[in-house]
Design a protein around this motif. Structure first.
Motif, PDB file in Angstrom:
ATOM      1  N   TYR A  89      35.051  89.728 -28.436  1.00  0.00           N
ATOM      2  CA  TYR A  89      35.425  90.880 -28.661  1.00  0.00           C
ATOM      3  C   TYR A  89      34.151  91.860 -27.943  1.00  0.00           C
ATOM      4  N   ASP A  90      34.617  93.363 -28.248  1.00  0.00           N
ATOM      5  CA  ASP A  90      34.146  94.326 -27.357  1.00  0.00           C
ATOM      6  C   ASP A  90      33.715  94.282 -28.616  1.00  0.00           C
ATOM      7  N   ILE A  91      32.330  95.585 -29.020  1.00  0.00           N
ATOM      8  CA  ILE A  91      31.746  95.810 -29.568  1.00  0.00           C
ATOM      9  C   ILE A  91      31.834  97.509 -29.896  1.00  0.00           C
ATOM     10  N   GLY A  92      31.648  97.633 -28.570  1.00  0.00           N
ATOM     11  CA  GLY A  92      31.278  99.306 -28.396  1.00  0.00           C
ATOM     12  C   GLY A  92      31.020  99.895 -26.602  1.00  0.00           C
ATOM     13  N   ARG A  93      31.303 100.913 -26.313  1.00  0.00           N
ATOM     14  CA  ARG A  93      30.458 100.714 -24.953  1.00  0.00           C
ATOM     15  C   ARG A  93      29.539 102.200 -25.307  1.00  0.00           C
ATOM     16  N   LEU A  94      28.468 102.210 -23.992  1.00  0.00           N
ATOM     17  CA  LEU A  94      27.218 102.518 -23.081  1.00  0.00           C
ATOM     18  C   LEU A  94      27.183 103.094 -23.026  1.00  0.00           C
ATOM     19  N   THR A  95      28.175 103.427 -21.613  1.00  0.00           N
ATOM     20  CA  THR A  95      28.122 103.451 -20.383  1.00  0.00           C
ATOM     21  C   THR A  95      30.100 103.353 -19.883  1.00  0.00           C
ATOM     22  N   VAL A  96      29.739 104.202 -19.021  1.00  0.00           N
ATOM     23  CA  VAL A  96      30.990 104.009 -18.463  1.00  0.00           C
ATOM     24  C   VAL A  96      31.596 102.163 -17.479  1.00  0.00           C
ATOM     25  N   ASN A  97      30.072 101.755 -17.228  1.00  0.00           N
ATOM     26  CA  ASN A  97      29.768 100.164 -16.541  1.00  0.00           C
ATOM     27  C   ASN A  97      28.927  99.787 -17.907  1.00  0.00           C
ATOM     28  N   ALA A  98      28.979  99.872 -19.213  1.00  0.00           N
ATOM     29  CA  ALA A  98      27.364  98.409 -19.816  1.00  0.00           C
ATOM     30  C   ALA A  98      28.419  98.755 -21.004  1.00  0.00           C
ATOM     31  N   ASP A  99      28.485  97.737 -21.616  1.00  0.00           N
ATOM     32  CA  ASP A  99      28.906  98.084 -23.253  1.00  0.00           C
ATOM     33  C   ASP A  99      28.214  96.518 -23.986  1.00  0.00           C
ATOM     34  N   VAL A 100      28.792  96.575 -25.759  1.00  0.00           N
ATOM     35  CA  VAL A 100      27.867  95.723 -26.156  1.00  0.00           C
ATOM     36  C   VAL A 100      29.091  94.953 -26.704  1.00  0.00           C
ATOM     37  N   GLY A 101      28.499  93.412 -26.680  1.00  0.00           N
ATOM     38  CA  GLY A 101      30.280  92.549 -27.376  1.00  0.00           C
ATOM     39  C   GLY A 101      29.260  91.446 -28.192  1.00  0.00           C
ATOM     40  N   TYR A 102      30.370  90.659 -28.267  1.00  0.00           N
ATOM     41  CA  TYR A 102      29.906  89.169 -29.109  1.00  0.00           C
ATOM     42  C   TYR A 102      30.637  88.292 -28.462  1.00  0.00           C
ATOM     43  N   TYR A 103      30.084  87.380 -28.484  1.00  0.00           N
ATOM     44  CA  TYR A 103      30.840  85.297 -27.932  1.00  0.00           C
ATOM     45  C   TYR A 103      30.373  84.068 -28.997  1.00  0.00           C
ATOM     46  N   SER A 104      31.163  83.681 -29.380  1.00  0.00           N
ATOM     47  CA  SER A 104      30.918  82.953 -30.216  1.00  0.00           C
ATOM     48  C   SER A 104      31.981  81.875 -29.162  1.00  0.00           C
ATOM     49  N   TRP A 105      31.366  80.299 -29.419  1.00  0.00           N
ATOM     50  CA  TRP A 105      31.433  78.890 -29.251  1.00  0.00           C
ATOM     51  C   TRP A 105      31.553  78.074 -29.939  1.00  0.00           C
ATOM     52  N   LYS A 106      32.606  76.806 -29.291  1.00  0.00           N
ATOM     53  CA  LYS A 106      31.607  75.227 -30.128  1.00  0.00           C
ATOM     54  C   LYS A 106      31.481  74.655 -29.632  1.00  0.00           C
ATOM     55  N   CYS A 107      30.370  74.414 -30.266  1.00  0.00           N
ATOM     56  CA  CYS A 107      29.507  72.645 -30.132  1.00  0.00           C
ATOM     57  C   CYS A 107      30.266  71.055 -30.699  1.00  0.00           C
ATOM     58  N   PRO A 108      29.857  70.798 -29.999  1.00  0.00           N
ATOM     59  CA  PRO A 108      30.121  68.623 -30.515  1.00  0.00           C
ATOM     60  C   PRO A 108      29.626  68.859 -31.672  1.00  0.00           C
ATOM     61  N   SER A 109      30.465  68.295 -32.876  1.00  0.00           N
ATOM     62  CA  SER A 109      29.637  68.182 -33.764  1.00  0.00           C
ATOM     63  C   SER A 109      28.520  66.751 -34.099  1.00  0.00           C
ATOM     64  N   PRO A 110      27.761  66.624 -34.235  1.00  0.00           N
ATOM     65  CA  PRO A 110      26.549  67.624 -35.267  1.00  0.00           C
ATOM     66  C   PRO A 110      25.931  68.535 -34.832  1.00  0.00           C
ATOM     67  N   LEU A 111      26.012  69.305 -34.416  1.00  0.00           N
ATOM     68  CA  LEU A 111      25.606  70.634 -33.691  1.00  0.00           C
ATOM     69  C   LEU A 111      27.048  71.511 -34.478  1.00  0.00           C
ATOM     70  N   LYS A 112      26.275  72.816 -34.447  1.00  0.00           N
ATOM     71  CA  LYS A 112      26.327  73.943 -35.032  1.00  0.00           C
ATOM     72  C   LYS A 112      26.512  74.907 -33.839  1.00  0.00           C
ATOM     73  N   ASN A 113      27.883  75.795 -34.340  1.00  0.00           N
ATOM     74  CA  ASN A 113      28.533  76.291 -34.020  1.00  0.00           C
ATOM     75  C   ASN A 113      27.700  77.054 -32.924  1.00  0.00           C
ATOM     76  N   ARG A 114      27.803  78.106 -31.386  1.00  0.00           N
ATOM     77  CA  ARG A 114      26.455  79.008 -31.185  1.00  0.00           C
ATOM     78  C   ARG A 114      27.162  80.938 -31.210  1.00  0.00           C
ATOM     79  N   ASP A 115      26.335  81.781 -31.388  1.00  0.00           N
ATOM     80  CA  ASP A 115      27.183  83.063 -31.002  1.00  0.00           C
ATOM     81  C   ASP A 115      26.292  83.953 -30.468  1.00  0.00           C
ATOM     82  N   PHE A 116      26.534  85.006 -29.461  1.00  0.00           N
ATOM     83  CA  PHE A 116      25.619  85.490 -28.814  1.00  0.00           C
ATOM     84  C   PHE A 116      26.253  86.948 -29.308  1.00  0.00           C
TER      85      PHE A 116
END
Length: 266
Positions: A89-116
Motif C-alpha cells: 500500500y501507499d503510505i503518503g505522497r512527497l511530490t507529484v512523482n515521489a511517494d512512500v510505500g510499504y511492501y511485504s512478501w512471503k518467504c519459504p519456511s523456515p525463513l521469516k517473511n520480509r517487508d520494506f
C-alpha cells in the motif's frame, strides 16, 4: 543511493541518469543467466553477496512501454499477478512523482517473511520510463515482530520502448535481506528467482489492458497526479533505513531444499 548515507532526499535528474547508465552498461557486470529472452547479471564481491547488485533484462513483445509502466505502479493489479506479495500500500505522497510505500512478501519456511518501507520516485521520459526506490524509516511504520525488515539500498526499473508495441524491461536491485542469509540464497535469487519474477511481470503486462478496462480504467494517479488522494508526507518525518540498525535473525542453518519452490522478488 542516499547521498552521504544519512539524509533522505528525493532523487533528481542526475540520480535517474545514473540509474539508467547502470541498467544499460555492461562494464563491471558478470552474466549469470541468459536464456529465453531473459538475462541476469551480478556486480560485487562474493564475500558480500547479500549486498550484491543484481540486474535483469527481458524483452517484452506485444507490451507497450506505457502499459508495463502502469503495471508496475498499479498496486490493485499487483494483487492479481504477484503471488508472493502479502500486502502492499501507499503510505503518503512527497511530490507529484515521489511517494512512500510499504511492501511485504512471503518467504519459504523456515525463513521469516520480509517487508520494506521505501521512498519511491518515478520519471517518464517520452517513450521510456523509470521507477526507483530506496529504504527509509517512517515513525508510524516501524519493523514488525512477524517480519524481517529488509533494506533496499537501490532498486528500480527502466522500461525502454522497443519498436511498435514492444519494450525492454530492466530491473536493477541492491537489497540487504537481513537475517544472516547464507551465500547460496543470494546466488539462487540471481540465477533462478530473478528470471521467474521478470516473466511474471511480462505476463502481467499482456493481461493488464483487459483487466484495467474492467477496473476503474480512468484512474491512474501516477499519470494524473490530480487523482492522488494520499496524505502528504514531509521529508522531515523520514530517515534513512540502515541495515546495521536492524535486528539480525540467524537463518544460516537452512538447507537448499527449503527454497526449492520460492520465486519471490528480491
Amino acid at each position: 543511493m542516499s547521498r552521504g548515507g544519512e539524509m533522505v532526499y528525493i532523487p533528481d535528474d542526475s540520480d535517474f541518469s545514473s540509474f539508467r547508465d547502470q541498467c544499460e552498461s555492461l562494464e563491471g557486470w558478470h552474466c549469470r543467466y541468459n536464456k529465453a529472452g531473459v538475462t541476469v547479471w551480478s556486480q560485487g564481491q562474493e564475500e558480500s553477496c547479500t549486498v550484491q547488485k543484481i540486474k535483469t533484462r527481458i524483452s517484452c513483445k506485444d507490451v507497450p512501454a506505457e502499459t508495463l509502466y502502469d503495471v508496475l505502479h498499479d498496486t490493485h493489479y499487483r494483487k492479481k499477478w504477484d503471488s508472493n506479495m502479502i500486502e502492499t500500500y501507499d503510505i503518503g505522497r512527497l511530490t507529484v512523482n515521489a511517494d512512500v510505500g510499504y511492501y511485504s512478501w512471503k518467504c519459504p519456511s523456515p525463513l521469516k517473511n520480509r517487508d520494506f518501507v521505501t521512498l519511491r520516485s518515478w520519471l517518464p521520459l517520452g517513450n521510456d520510463y523509470m521507477i526507483i526506490n530506496y529504504s527509509v524509516k517512517h515513525p508510524k511504520y516501524p519493523p514488525r515482530k512477524d517480519f524481517v525488515r529488509a533494506v533496499s539500498l537501490q532498486t528500480g526499473y527502466l522500461i525502454k520502448a522497443n519498436g511498435d508495441g514492444a519494450c525492454v524491461l530492466y530491473y536493477l536491485t541492491q537489497v540487504d535481506p537481513r537475517g544472516s542469509l547464507p551465500k547460496w540464497v543470494v546466488n539462487r535469487v540471481s540465477q533462478f528467482v530473478a528470471p521467474k519474477a521478470m516473466k511474471k511481470i511480462y505476463k502481467a503486462g499482456l493481461k493488464y489492458p483487459e483487466w484495467k478496462r474492467k477496473h476503474d480504467p480512468g484512474y491512474k494517479p501516477w499519470v494524473y497526479p490530480e487523482q492522488n488522494t494520499l496524505p502528504s508526507v514531509s521529508l522531515a518525518e523520514l530517515s534513512v533505513q540502515h541495515a546495521d540498525s536492524l535486528e539480525n535473525i540467524d537463518e544460516t542453518g537452512l538447507t537448499e531444499d527449503h527454497l526449492s519452490t520460492s520465486d519471490h522478488e528480491a
